[in-house]
Design a protein around this motif. Sequence first.
Motif, PDB file in Angstrom:
ATOM      1  N   LEU A 143       0.822  -1.210   0.000  1.00 56.07           N
ATOM      2  CA  LEU A 143       0.000   0.000   0.000  1.00 56.07           C
ATOM      3  C   LEU A 143       0.856   1.261   0.000  1.00 56.07           C
ATOM      4  CD1 LEU A 143      -2.728  -1.221   2.505  1.00 56.07           C
ATOM      5  CD2 LEU A 143      -3.094  -0.699   0.088  1.00 56.07           C
ATOM      6  N   ARG A 144       1.999   1.195   0.667  1.00 50.62           N
ATOM      7  CA  ARG A 144       2.901   2.344   0.674  1.00 50.62           C
ATOM      8  C   ARG A 144       3.395   2.661  -0.740  1.00 50.62           C
ATOM      9  NH1 ARG A 144       7.801   3.608  -0.126  1.00 50.62           N
ATOM     10  NH2 ARG A 144       8.417   1.469  -0.629  1.00 50.62           N
ATOM     11  N   VAL A 145       3.772   1.637  -1.473  1.00 50.43           N
ATOM     12  CA  VAL A 145       4.241   1.830  -2.846  1.00 50.43           C
ATOM     13  C   VAL A 145       3.129   2.399  -3.718  1.00 50.43           C
ATOM     14  CG1 VAL A 145       5.045   0.623  -4.915  1.00 50.43           C
ATOM     15  CG2 VAL A 145       6.043   0.076  -2.686  1.00 50.43           C
ATOM     16  N   LYS A 146       1.933   1.860  -3.559  1.00 49.10           N
ATOM     17  CA  LYS A 146       0.777   2.367  -4.309  1.00 49.10           C
ATOM     18  C   LYS A 146       0.543   3.839  -3.981  1.00 49.10           C
ATOM     19  CE  LYS A 146      -3.252   1.866  -6.577  1.00 49.10           C
ATOM     20  NZ  LYS A 146      -3.406   1.349  -7.953  1.00 49.10           N
ATOM     21  N   ALA A 147       0.581   4.179  -2.703  1.00 51.08           N
ATOM     22  CA  ALA A 147       0.358   5.562  -2.282  1.00 51.08           C
ATOM     23  C   ALA A 147       1.424   6.487  -2.862  1.00 51.08           C
ATOM     24  CB  ALA A 147       0.343   5.646  -0.758  1.00 51.08           C
ATOM     25  N   ALA A 148       2.671   6.089  -2.782  1.00 55.37           N
ATOM     26  CA  ALA A 148       3.762   6.925  -3.284  1.00 55.37           C
ATOM     27  C   ALA A 148       3.588   7.212  -4.773  1.00 55.37           C
ATOM     28  CB  ALA A 148       5.100   6.250  -3.012  1.00 55.37           C
ATOM     29  N   ARG A 149       3.125   6.240  -5.523  1.00 52.53           N
ATOM     30  CA  ARG A 149       2.925   6.417  -6.965  1.00 52.53           C
ATOM     31  C   ARG A 149       1.820   7.421  -7.268  1.00 52.53           C
ATOM     32  NH1 ARG A 149       3.109  -0.017  -8.577  1.00 52.53           N
ATOM     33  NH2 ARG A 149       5.407  -0.235  -8.609  1.00 52.53           N
ATOM     34  N   HIS A 150       0.888   7.575  -6.338  1.00 49.20           N
ATOM     35  CA  HIS A 150      -0.254   8.473  -6.549  1.00 49.20           C
ATOM     36  C   HIS A 150      -0.137   9.769  -5.752  1.00 49.20           C
ATOM     37  CE1 HIS A 150      -2.963   5.891  -8.977  1.00 49.20           C
ATOM     38  NE2 HIS A 150      -2.257   4.915  -8.431  1.00 49.20           N
ATOM     39  N   GLY A 151       1.019  10.032  -5.198  1.00 49.28           N
ATOM     40  CA  GLY A 151       1.185  11.247  -4.407  1.00 49.28           C
ATOM     41  C   GLY A 151       0.359  11.237  -3.135  1.00 49.28           C
ATOM     42  N   ALA A 152       0.067  10.055  -2.614  1.00 48.85           N
ATOM     43  CA  ALA A 152      -0.763   9.907  -1.414  1.00 48.85           C
ATOM     44  C   ALA A 152       0.082   9.340  -0.279  1.00 48.85           C
ATOM     45  CB  ALA A 152      -1.952   8.999  -1.701  1.00 48.85           C
ATOM     46  N   VAL A 153      -0.546   9.267   0.903  1.00 54.70           N
ATOM     47  CA  VAL A 153       0.132   8.722   2.085  1.00 54.70           C
ATOM     48  C   VAL A 153      -0.848   7.830   2.841  1.00 54.70           C
ATOM     49  CG1 VAL A 153       1.389   9.230   4.205  1.00 54.70           C
ATOM     50  CG2 VAL A 153       1.516  10.828   2.288  1.00 54.70           C
ATOM     51  N   LEU A 154      -0.470   6.585   3.059  1.00 52.18           N
ATOM     52  CA  LEU A 154      -1.253   5.674   3.885  1.00 52.18           C
ATOM     53  C   LEU A 154      -0.906   5.923   5.338  1.00 52.18           C
ATOM     54  CD1 LEU A 154      -3.075   3.036   4.070  1.00 52.18           C
ATOM     55  CD2 LEU A 154      -0.891   1.819   4.278  1.00 52.18           C
ATOM     56  N   LEU A 155      -1.920   6.164   6.179  1.00 55.30           N
ATOM     57  CA  LEU A 155      -1.709   6.392   7.608  1.00 55.30           C
ATOM     58  C   LEU A 155      -2.281   5.218   8.398  1.00 55.30           C
ATOM     59  CD1 LEU A 155      -2.646  10.178   7.962  1.00 55.30           C
ATOM     60  CD2 LEU A 155      -0.409   9.158   7.468  1.00 55.30           C
ATOM     61  N   LEU A 156      -1.424   4.562   9.173  1.00 51.00           N
ATOM     62  CA  LEU A 156      -1.841   3.425   9.979  1.00 51.00           C
ATOM     63  C   LEU A 156      -2.209   3.880  11.391  1.00 51.00           C
ATOM     64  CD1 LEU A 156       0.904   0.827   8.967  1.00 51.00           C
ATOM     65  CD2 LEU A 156      -1.420   1.046   8.054  1.00 51.00           C
ATOM     66  N   GLU A 157      -3.314   3.345  11.888  1.00 48.54           N
ATOM     67  CA  GLU A 157      -3.797   3.694  13.223  1.00 48.54           C
ATOM     68  C   GLU A 157      -3.700   2.481  14.142  1.00 48.54           C
ATOM     69  OE1 GLU A 157      -7.918   5.336  15.333  1.00 48.54           O
ATOM     70  OE2 GLU A 157      -7.504   5.761  13.224  1.00 48.54           O
ATOM     71  N   GLY A 158      -2.937   2.617  15.210  1.00 47.60           N
ATOM     72  CA  GLY A 158      -2.768   1.513  16.139  1.00 47.60           C
ATOM     73  C   GLY A 158      -3.931   1.365  17.103  1.00 47.60           C
ATOM     74  N   PHE A 159      -3.980   0.212  17.772  1.00 46.61           N
ATOM     75  CA  PHE A 159      -5.028  -0.054  18.759  1.00 46.61           C
ATOM     76  C   PHE A 159      -4.545  -1.212  19.627  1.00 46.61           C
ATOM     77  CE2 PHE A 159      -9.191  -1.987  20.010  1.00 46.61           C
ATOM     78  CZ  PHE A 159      -9.715  -0.879  20.664  1.00 46.61           C
ATOM     79  N   VAL A 160      -4.794  -1.134  20.918  1.00 46.75           N
ATOM     80  CA  VAL A 160      -4.231  -2.112  21.849  1.00 46.75           C
ATOM     81  C   VAL A 160      -4.575  -3.560  21.515  1.00 46.75           C
ATOM     82  CG1 VAL A 160      -4.000  -0.556  23.818  1.00 46.75           C
ATOM     83  CG2 VAL A 160      -6.166  -1.732  23.437  1.00 46.75           C
ATOM     84  N   TYR A 161      -5.705  -3.792  20.841  1.00 47.89           N
ATOM     85  CA  TYR A 161      -6.116  -5.156  20.531  1.00 47.89           C
ATOM     86  C   TYR A 161      -5.752  -5.575  19.108  1.00 47.89           C
ATOM     87  CZ  TYR A 161      -9.064  -5.084  24.765  1.00 47.89           C
ATOM     88  OH  TYR A 161      -9.538  -5.028  26.057  1.00 47.89           O
ATOM     89  N   ASN A 162      -5.087  -4.702  18.352  1.00 44.49           N
ATOM     90  CA  ASN A 162      -4.727  -5.009  16.967  1.00 44.49           C
ATOM     91  C   ASN A 162      -3.302  -5.528  16.855  1.00 44.49           C
ATOM     92  OD1 ASN A 162      -6.572  -2.519  14.976  1.00 44.49           O
ATOM     93  ND2 ASN A 162      -7.265  -4.279  16.134  1.00 44.49           N
ATOM     94  N   VAL A 163      -2.909  -5.867  15.635  1.00 43.44           N
ATOM     95  CA  VAL A 163      -1.526  -6.277  15.398  1.00 43.44           C
ATOM     96  C   VAL A 163      -0.581  -5.103  15.682  1.00 43.44           C
ATOM     97  CG1 VAL A 163       0.115  -7.096  13.656  1.00 43.44           C
ATOM     98  CG2 VAL A 163      -2.212  -8.044  13.734  1.00 43.44           C
ATOM     99  N   LEU A 164      -0.999  -3.901  15.268  1.00 39.96           N
ATOM    100  CA  LEU A 164      -0.239  -2.694  15.597  1.00 39.96           C
ATOM    101  C   LEU A 164      -0.746  -2.199  16.953  1.00 39.96           C
ATOM    102  CD1 LEU A 164       1.950  -1.077  14.049  1.00 39.96           C
ATOM    103  CD2 LEU A 164       0.196   0.601  13.564  1.00 39.96           C
ATOM    104  N   GLY A 181       5.144   7.659   1.254  1.00 40.22           N
ATOM    105  CA  GLY A 181       3.831   7.040   1.093  1.00 40.22           C
ATOM    106  C   GLY A 181       3.288   6.387   2.348  1.00 40.22           C
ATOM    107  N   LEU A 182       3.939   6.584   3.486  1.00 35.94           N
ATOM    108  CA  LEU A 182       3.514   5.903   4.710  1.00 35.94           C
ATOM    109  C   LEU A 182       3.671   6.810   5.925  1.00 35.94           C
ATOM    110  CD1 LEU A 182       2.632   3.172   6.046  1.00 35.94           C
ATOM    111  CD2 LEU A 182       5.072   2.694   6.345  1.00 35.94           C
ATOM    112  N   GLY A 183       2.694   6.782   6.806  1.00 40.80           N
ATOM    113  CA  GLY A 183       2.764   7.527   8.052  1.00 40.80           C
ATOM    114  C   GLY A 183       1.859   6.879   9.082  1.00 40.80           C
ATOM    115  N   LEU A 184       1.600   7.599  10.167  1.00 46.32           N
ATOM    116  CA  LEU A 184       0.792   7.093  11.267  1.00 46.32           C
ATOM    117  C   LEU A 184      -0.279   8.109  11.640  1.00 46.32           C
ATOM    118  CD1 LEU A 184       3.728   5.866  13.534  1.00 46.32           C
ATOM    119  CD2 LEU A 184       2.306   4.426  12.059  1.00 46.32           C
ATOM    120  N   VAL A 185      -1.300   7.642  12.336  1.00 47.82           N
ATOM    121  CA  VAL A 185      -2.331   8.497  12.920  1.00 47.82           C
ATOM    122  C   VAL A 185      -2.000   8.694  14.394  1.00 47.82           C
ATOM    123  CG1 VAL A 185      -4.794   8.778  13.393  1.00 47.82           C
ATOM    124  CG2 VAL A 185      -4.049   7.503  11.352  1.00 47.82           C
ATOM    125  N   MET A 186      -2.031   9.933  14.858  1.00 50.19           N
ATOM    126  CA  MET A 186      -1.812  10.176  16.282  1.00 50.19           C
ATOM    127  C   MET A 186      -3.139  10.015  17.019  1.00 50.19           C
ATOM    128  SD  MET A 186      -0.184  10.655  18.964  1.00 50.19           S
ATOM    129  CE  MET A 186       1.493  10.969  18.419  1.00 50.19           C
TER     130      MET A 186
END
Length: 294
Positions: A143-164, A181-186
């Motif tokens: 998804l990061r590669v896809k986002a970079a190609r489109h001038g976008a940024v994928l933001l991942l949001e963590g959660f105590v019960y998730n993999v992240l 193409g990759l970042g995080l949600v605060m």
Amino acid sequence: MQRVLPELGAMSYVYAGRSAREMAAALQAHGLTCVQVDPRQAELMEGEPFGERRARAIREALAERGVRVAGLSGYVNLLDPDPAKREANVAMLERMIELAEAFGTPYVLTETGSLHPANSWRPHPDNDSEDAWKALLSIAERLRVKAARHGAVLLLEGFVYNVLSTPERAEAVVRELGTEGLGLVMDPFNYMTEKDLEPDRQQKALDDLFRRLAPYCPIAHAKDAVYAERGFKTPRAGTGAMKWELAASAFVRHMPDAPLLLEHLQPDEVEETLRFVRRQIGGVAEVPVERAIR
């Protein structure tokens, strides 16, 4: 010394059932200038098929009221245990990445999900496995590669019960894959363990979390956190166990330029929640701003 207050906004699902124009009018009435839009809400622009023309129409309807699209809600379970569902989820995010520019934002947000068979927000023992971690990195890279190609940024949001599930894991993803193409949600509330929520431990938990993650977070979420009989909950701001003055101080100190979006509330709760958040942010003493590099 410098004091900058974050821009305030909301999630489009708060106004579920309303058109983009109706939602924009409600946001404007509350003095909100940005919104995180879920493109899957059909009522935002009835009659327009999912695509670029619909995206631009929603963007324009919001802009007429002075509201901008801060990001797209693409929340799906990236680690769905069903391979077919997992692939469909990733494909949906890829389509949102393609549409992000038409919406007027580079950001597409998602949780990482869980291997739980029925609920992507529930824990599963395999979430902490090496296989789950490798699968997450592989999907995030795609998804990061896809986002970079489109001038976008994928933001991942963590959660105590998730993999992240922890700030350490979130930091590790961006260090492993890079920030093109990759970042995080605060969303500090999502990461709070039961121990972190003890009153005398919240400051330390927030300090560590913002130190690790703020440099990678262009968007922040405003809600709360509490542990109850049925487990971990993240209700609207001011209704949980967080010392919100600590969170407000962290937002202002570390991320003054990032929009702060209200979550987990009903339309009739917006005004009360806004008063609470504005009071907490307004009460923050002037402190040196530590702008994150984004």
